[in-house]
Design a protein around this motif. Structure first.
Motif, PDB file in Angstrom:
ATOM      1  N   ARG A 254      10.691  -1.876 -16.194  1.00 18.87           N
ATOM      2  CA  ARG A 254       9.579  -2.725 -15.756  1.00 18.87           C
ATOM      3  C   ARG A 254       8.853  -2.151 -14.553  1.00 18.87           C
ATOM      4  O   ARG A 254       7.622  -2.224 -14.460  1.00 18.87           O
TER       5      ARG A 254
ATOM      6  N   ASP B 212      -1.074   3.236 -18.179  1.00 19.36           N
ATOM      7  CA  ASP B 212       0.380   3.115 -18.046  1.00 19.36           C
ATOM      8  C   ASP B 212       1.095   4.032 -19.029  1.00 19.36           C
ATOM      9  O   ASP B 212       2.108   4.669 -18.690  1.00 19.36           O
ATOM     10  N   CYS B 213       0.576   4.082 -20.254  1.00 25.14           N
ATOM     11  CA  CYS B 213       1.210   4.922 -21.281  1.00 25.14           C
ATOM     12  C   CYS B 213       1.107   6.402 -20.929  1.00 25.14           C
ATOM     13  O   CYS B 213       2.061   7.167 -21.129  1.00 25.14           O
TER      14      CYS B 213
ATOM     15  N   LEU C 103       1.958  -0.845 -30.203  1.00 21.22           N
ATOM     16  CA  LEU C 103       2.380   0.393 -29.544  1.00 21.22           C
ATOM     17  C   LEU C 103       1.896   1.623 -30.301  1.00 21.22           C
ATOM     18  O   LEU C 103       1.681   2.684 -29.710  1.00 21.22           O
TER      19      LEU C 103
ATOM     20  N   PHE D  76       5.588   0.245 -14.818  1.00 20.07           N
ATOM     21  CA  PHE D  76       4.317  -0.168 -15.398  1.00 20.07           C
ATOM     22  C   PHE D  76       3.567  -1.103 -14.459  1.00 20.07           C
ATOM     23  O   PHE D  76       4.166  -1.941 -13.780  1.00 20.07           O
TER      24      PHE D  76
ATOM     25  N   ALA E 288      13.513  -3.650 -21.047  1.00 22.13           N
ATOM     26  CA  ALA E 288      12.463  -4.173 -20.173  1.00 22.13           C
ATOM     27  C   ALA E 288      12.922  -4.217 -18.724  1.00 22.13           C
ATOM     28  O   ALA E 288      12.170  -3.863 -17.803  1.00 22.13           O
TER      29      ALA E 288
ATOM     30  N   VAL F 278       7.155   5.025 -23.494  1.00 24.04           N
ATOM     31  CA  VAL F 278       6.379   4.321 -24.519  1.00 24.04           C
ATOM     32  C   VAL F 278       6.799   4.789 -25.907  1.00 24.04           C
ATOM     33  O   VAL F 278       6.948   3.973 -26.833  1.00 24.04           O
TER      34      VAL F 278
ATOM     35  N   ALA G 201      -3.701  -0.500 -19.907  1.00 22.63           N
ATOM     36  CA  ALA G 201      -2.452  -0.305 -20.646  1.00 22.63           C
ATOM     37  C   ALA G 201      -2.290   1.149 -21.039  1.00 22.63           C
ATOM     38  O   ALA G 201      -1.184   1.711 -20.966  1.00 22.63           O
TER      39      ALA G 201
ATOM     40  N   LEU H 189      -0.427  -6.520 -26.207  1.00 22.17           N
ATOM     41  CA  LEU H 189      -0.686  -5.200 -25.638  1.00 22.17           C
ATOM     42  C   LEU H 189      -2.088  -4.689 -25.940  1.00 22.17           C
ATOM     43  O   LEU H 189      -2.571  -3.773 -25.265  1.00 22.17           O
TER      44      LEU H 189
ATOM     45  N   TYR I 250      -1.219   3.172 -28.849  1.00 20.95           N
ATOM     46  CA  TYR I 250      -1.016   3.950 -27.622  1.00 20.95           C
ATOM     47  C   TYR I 250      -0.266   5.252 -27.908  1.00 20.95           C
ATOM     48  O   TYR I 250      -0.531   6.274 -27.261  1.00 20.95           O
TER      49      TYR I 250
ATOM     50  N   PHE J  48       1.382  -4.661 -19.999  1.00 17.12           N
ATOM     51  CA  PHE J  48       2.811  -4.353 -20.019  1.00 17.12           C
ATOM     52  C   PHE J  48       3.610  -5.247 -19.074  1.00 17.12           C
ATOM     53  O   PHE J  48       4.733  -5.661 -19.415  1.00 17.12           O
ATOM     54  N   THR J  49       3.089  -5.552 -17.900  1.00 11.63           N
ATOM     55  CA  THR J  49       3.831  -6.433 -17.001  1.00 11.63           C
ATOM     56  C   THR J  49       3.955  -7.829 -17.608  1.00 11.63           C
ATOM     57  O   THR J  49       4.971  -8.508 -17.432  1.00 11.63           O
TER      58      THR J  49
END
Length: 496
Positions: free
Chosen positions: A135, A72-73, A260, A138, A131, A80, A69, A5, A263, A143-144
């Protein structure tokens, strides 16, 4: 399994070797305020934030990987945070099992590992379900990639196989071991065998064709001990393999939580700044082939957090400028601008947003600060000697791709001497290709630089109104031969 990540090709190093100038960076840029806002009471987040900020990413592609990333968060903050809490919870899922069942023997190790692995596999299964459920939310590569890995490796067949293997190591039908006789009739080549499941036909056959064997009397402690030792030898490899499996899964959850944490810290900081009403933006990291700095509304994040209100921002357009000289009125915002530039550089290269409306800068491998220090009773030499010593230490490590931030350097001596030393330092760093932001009140030095009329130098000046008020804004203006001593005079004598 790897989370990936923070980096596309390796784990994040949460405890990197300490930098020689780490204490100076933390003090001069007031990074503790920033990291405390990111962490709150979470020590893991604080440590990860410090490691990321003090060890900037050197490549724009790596920065963009982390920025995507983070985007996305920011779009899925609760998801997250839920995943981070789940990773922390999973690390503690088997807490107490090892100490309760411990004993140091292969049997106890095997039993403890088997129970721990059973608990942890339930958490791994829950992670796979998580996940699958999230999924689609994201889009970033980081993340993917994580969710794709979980889907590919944690299949239903995999969980069924693990469950079957855990049931096997319970040895409900006894322990089947093969061995050979070695030198001196001592056992060697112990191998743990899979105990076959016997049906009723197999059990009847045992009576028709009895195997050679022996029984140990219940009171034969020596025989029982010898048999236990034989079993331990055979179980040792299996116990170690199972314990390593437990360590592997816990290591994955630990790294997942660590990566994590960065983030989550960014989310916390973003929430704090948003509540204050301060603007943030995703910076544009440019290659290090030429000096760049183009920003609008750049402000000091730490000052904003301390004041709980947005600090005054500055617009600076310094593309192609390897040297920025900042002069002007005392208490006019020069030091604040310097902190904002250094902090934004570190935030950008850690993959974070920055405190500005827009921000573009070239990447640098290190950031060095040389600030004036207050009088320290522990000093063994004068302040000027102490400044020269610190500058010498910086010269030993600085590279052509570094950023050098100076705040009133060499102000502890007279104007002439301080200007001459500053001039020599700046000329040497410029020739090496170091990018410099130099805040000074030494007019002789600043005017000498201006008289060279170089295109790669930008002069900024902190303004002051006629009544002495400070707007805390910098403008592209040449240095003035004044330190505004009238302000000090009026502040003292008009009160009298």
């Amino acid at each position: 399994m790897k989370a990936f990540l923070m980096h596309p090709d390796r784990d994040f190093e949460s405890q990197p070797p300490a930098l020689s100038n780490e204490a100076d960076l933390l003090q001069d840029l007031e990074l503790d305020t920033l990291m405390s806002a990111m962490a709150g009471d979470d020590k893991r987040v604080f440590a990860v934030a410090q490691a990321a900020l003090l060890h900037p990413l050197p490549d724009p592609d790596q920065i963009q990987y982390r920025q995507a990333a983070l985007a996305d968060c920011l779009a899925n903050p609760e998801t997250v945070r839920e995943l981070y809490a789940f990773a922390l919870e999973s690390l503690q899922a088997d807490r107490g099992l090892w100490s309760f069942l411990g004993g140091g023997t292969p049997e106890s190790t095997l039993s403890s590992a088997q129970r721990s692995l059973g608990v942890l596999m339930e958490k791994v299964h829950d992670l796979r379900v998580f996940a699958d459920d999230h999924r689609a939310q994201f889009e970033s590569e980081a993340f993917t990639r994580l969710f794709d890995m979980l889907e590919a490796e944690l299949t239903d067949e995999y969980f069924a196989l693990v469950k079957d293997q855990l049931r096997t190591v319970e040895f409900r039908h006894g322990t089947l071991i093969s061995a050979q006789l070695g030198r001196g009739n001592k056992g060697t080549g112990y191998v743990l065998r899979l105990t076959p499941d016997m049906g009723w036909r197999d059990k009847l056959a045992r009576f028709r064709h009895p195997a050679h064997g022996f029984d140990i009397h219940p009171r034969d402690e020596g025989g029982m001990k010898a048999l236990s030792e034989l079993r331990s030898v055979a179980l040792n490899d299996a116990a170690n393999a199972l314990a390593q499996s437990v360590d592997h899964i816990k290591s994955f959850f630990s790294m997942l939580a660590t990566e994590l944490a960065f983030y989550v810290g960014c989310l916390n900081l973003h929430d704090n700044l948003e509540e204050i009403g301060a603007t943030t933006c995703q910076p544009d990291a440019a290659p290090a082939d030429a000096p760049r700095l183009d920003t609008s509304g750049l402000y000091d994040v730490s000052l904003t957090l301390r004041l709980s209100k947005p600090a005054v921002g500055n617009d600076v357009h310094a593309d192609g400028k390897g040297l920025i000289v900042v002069t002007g009125a005392n208490q006019g915002g020069k030091s604040t601008f310097l902190r904002s530039a250094g902090t934004a550089q570190l935030m950008m290269q850690s993959g974070m947003f920055v405190g500005a409306e827009s921000f573009t800068a070239d990447v640098r491998d290190r950031v060095f600060t040389h600030y004036k220090r207050e009088e320290d009773e522990s000093m063994e030499s004068g302040k000027f000697d102490e400044e020269l010593t610190r500058m010498s230490a910086i010269a030993d490590e600085i590279t052509p791709r570094s950023l050098f931030l100076s705040n009133e350097s060499f102000a502890s001596t007279n104007e002439r001497e301080g200007s001459e030393v500053s001039r020599q330092v700046v000329h040497a760093l410029r020739e090496a290709g170091v990018k410099i932001v130099f805040v000074t009140h030494l007019f002789d030095f600043a005017e000498g630089i201006r008289s060279e009329e170089r295109d790669d130098v930008l002069f900024l000046r902190a303004s002051r109104s006629d009544d002495g008020a400070r707007p805390y804004k910098l403008a592209e203006e040449p240095p003035l031969p004044t330190s505004y001593g009238q302000d000090t005079y009026e502040a003292i004598f008009e009160k009298v």
